[in-house]
Design a protein around this motif. Structure first.
Motif, PDB file in Angstrom:
ATOM      1  N   ARG A 173       0.836  -1.204   0.000  1.00 16.10           N
ATOM      2  CA  ARG A 173       0.000   0.000   0.000  1.00 16.10           C
ATOM      3  C   ARG A 173       0.876   1.262   0.000  1.00 16.10           C
ATOM      4  O   ARG A 173       0.478   2.320  -0.487  1.00 16.10           O
ATOM      5  N   VAL A 174       2.089   1.152   0.553  1.00 18.01           N
ATOM      6  CA  VAL A 174       3.029   2.284   0.561  1.00 18.01           C
ATOM      7  C   VAL A 174       3.661   2.396  -0.810  1.00 18.01           C
ATOM      8  O   VAL A 174       4.356   1.485  -1.271  1.00 18.01           O
ATOM      9  N   THR A 175       3.444   3.517  -1.477  1.00 19.24           N
ATOM     10  CA  THR A 175       3.918   3.702  -2.859  1.00 19.24           C
ATOM     11  C   THR A 175       5.036   4.729  -2.972  1.00 19.24           C
ATOM     12  O   THR A 175       5.588   4.917  -4.052  1.00 19.24           O
ATOM     13  N   ARG A 176       5.369   5.411  -1.862  1.00 24.12           N
ATOM     14  CA  ARG A 176       6.470   6.380  -1.882  1.00 24.12           C
ATOM     15  C   ARG A 176       7.336   6.181  -0.638  1.00 24.12           C
ATOM     16  O   ARG A 176       6.822   6.061   0.474  1.00 24.12           O
ATOM     17  N   LEU A 177       8.660   6.168  -0.858  1.00 25.81           N
ATOM     18  CA  LEU A 177       9.625   6.020   0.233  1.00 25.81           C
ATOM     19  C   LEU A 177      10.681   7.106   0.114  1.00 25.81           C
ATOM     20  O   LEU A 177      11.312   7.251  -0.944  1.00 25.81           O
ATOM     21  N   ASN A 178      10.844   7.885   1.164  1.00 22.52           N
ATOM     22  CA  ASN A 178      11.839   8.970   1.208  1.00 22.52           C
ATOM     23  C   ASN A 178      11.714   9.936   0.036  1.00 22.52           C
ATOM     24  O   ASN A 178      12.695  10.396  -0.534  1.00 22.52           O
TER      25      ASN A 178
END
Length: 438
Positions: free
Chosen positions: A299-304
């Motif tokens: 579900r997390v599509t963006r990191l940093n």
């Protein structure tokens, strides 16, 4: 180039003494926008100050036309001045930046906001507002239109924060960073309009305090809690942030991968920032990035700050499986990914360094030969090496490159430019070069 603090101190020293004294907001406005002797042309240290400040006063009517976004930071402001003067000047102002001033009394702040009916953004950062708001000033209907309130580095007490929240029923963004809060003192009610909370660089260490913020602001969508040494994130935390989409945990105390696993308990989370956390210190940049992607729910599509592409995610998840495949301490996430990809074979030890030489076939009329070619040379240098084979100087023949993959659709490529480097052609073993006479 923006002024530094040293510049501001030097400016105060070189201006007349009264210019460095505390002043009212109207006085600061006049000094900045309507002074008959502006700073333009004066010498500040070794810098000649040039101002391109627009004319804001109608010379015919005398009306004041201030911009809707008013920045008056570093102006030594201590109060509102005479009643009605702020209203006369600022009736069209919607955004007011009063950061880095000397406001210390809440009655002066409320006097200012009460005279600006259209105000929706107020920045009070780095004003000494650590004294609790007097009881006779609460509630504060004079701030009812504000949607964005910045109270960073004011040391404003929690009791005053609660009063301000009660007086800002339309508030959407609240900034409470750098206030040295070691604990959260929750209100006896929630504030559902707030969707963004900046809470960086305080002194919170317990996730229980963080969940109190979730209870106070149940509709948070964006939450910054970086540079707080919070530790021990568990799956019970996410339920307190049902609508949270973006969470910044950079430079916090996250020290175990199980804490990263616990982020899956946030039901709406799509973006996470996890820079410079203790658990990642033992890994190289690429390995750290892949392990984090693989640990996070899809579900997390963006990191940093960067989007996680489908290919990048698959590579990270496969790398995660291989990272743990020969270890005893396989995490729960490993078994989840095995259900997706099955058991993988270890990667072969492949040398990925770029080739410096390739073997290609060179043809000229009815003659051909295999040549070991350095791709670090230019087309002109390569033609020089071929003149013995051709029996002609380079100026009398043309050179064509035949890519095996491209030949079917595009045909051969004429190498026109002698300075072009061969490696830019991405030559592979088995490709061909064809020579013809000019």
């Amino acid at each position: 180039m923006p002024f530094t603090m040293a510049d501001m101190e030097l400016l105060s020293a070189e201006l007349p003494l009264e210019a460095a004294d505390g002043k009212s907001l109207p006085e600061a406005i006049k000094d900045k926008y309507f002074n008959d002797e502006p700073l333009s042309g004066m010498i500040l240290g070794q810098v000649n100050i040039i101002s391109n400040m627009p004319v804001l006063k109608d010379s015919r009517s005398g009306a004041i036309n201030l911009p809707p976004c008013l920045a008056l930071n570093y102006c030594c402001i201590v109060g509102a001045g005479d009643q009605g003067e702020v209203e006369k000047m600022c009736k069209n102002v919607t955004e007011l930046d009063l950061s880095e001033n000397s406001l210390s009394k809440w009655q002066e702040v409320l006097s200012i906001t009460g005279q600006i009916p259209q105000l929706c953004f107020l920045n009070l950062s780095s004003n000494p507002l650590s004294t609790a708001m007097p009881a006779h000033l609460a509630p504060v209907p004079l701030m009812a239109g504000i949607t964005n309130l910045v109270l960073n580095n004011t040391k404003v007490p929690w009791s005053t924060v609660h009063v301000l929240l009660d007086g800002t029923p339309r508030l959407e963004q609240l900034h409470l960073s750098l206030n040295d809060y070691g604990a959260v003192h929750p209100a006896d009610k929630s504030y559902p309009t707030v969707t963004l909370l900046q809470f960086n660089r305080n002194q919170i260490t317990d996730w229980t305090d963080v969940t109190k913020l979730g209870q106070m602001f149940p509709n948070l969508e964006c939450f910054f809690v970086s540079e707080n040494d919070v530790r021990g994130l568990t799956e019970s935390v996410g339920a307190h942030f049902p609508g949270l989409k973006s969470l910044c945990l950079s430079e916090t105390g996250l020290a175990s991968w199980e804490e990263i696993d616990a982020l899956a308990s946030f039901p709406a989370l799509t973006e996470v920032r996890l820079k410079r956390v203790p658990l990642a210190e033992a890994y190289g940049e690429k390995e750290r990035h892949q392990l984090m992607i693989a640990r996070l729910t899809r579900r997390v599509t963006r990191l940093n700050g960067s989007r996680i592409g489908d290919t990048e995610r698959e590579q990270a998840e496969r790398a995660f499986i291989r990272h743990y495949m020969n270890r005893e301490d396989k995490p729960k996430r490993y078994h989840e990914l095995i259900e997706t990809y099955g058991n993988l074979n270890p990667l072969a030890n492949v040398d990925l360094r770029p080739k410096t030489h390739v073997k290609c076939l060179v043809r000229f009329e009815d003659t051909s030969q295999e040549v070991n070619i350095s791709v670090k040379q230019t087309v002109g240098q390569f033609k020089q090496t071929l003149q013995d084979f051709v029996g002609l100087p380079p100026s009398q023949f043309r050179l064509w490159y035949c890519d095996q993959e491209m030949m079917r659709g595009c045909g051969a490529t004429l190498l026109r430019y002698p300075g072009k480097l061969l490696y830019s052609l991405r030559i592979q073993d088995g490709d061909e070069f064809v020579i013809d006479r000019k």
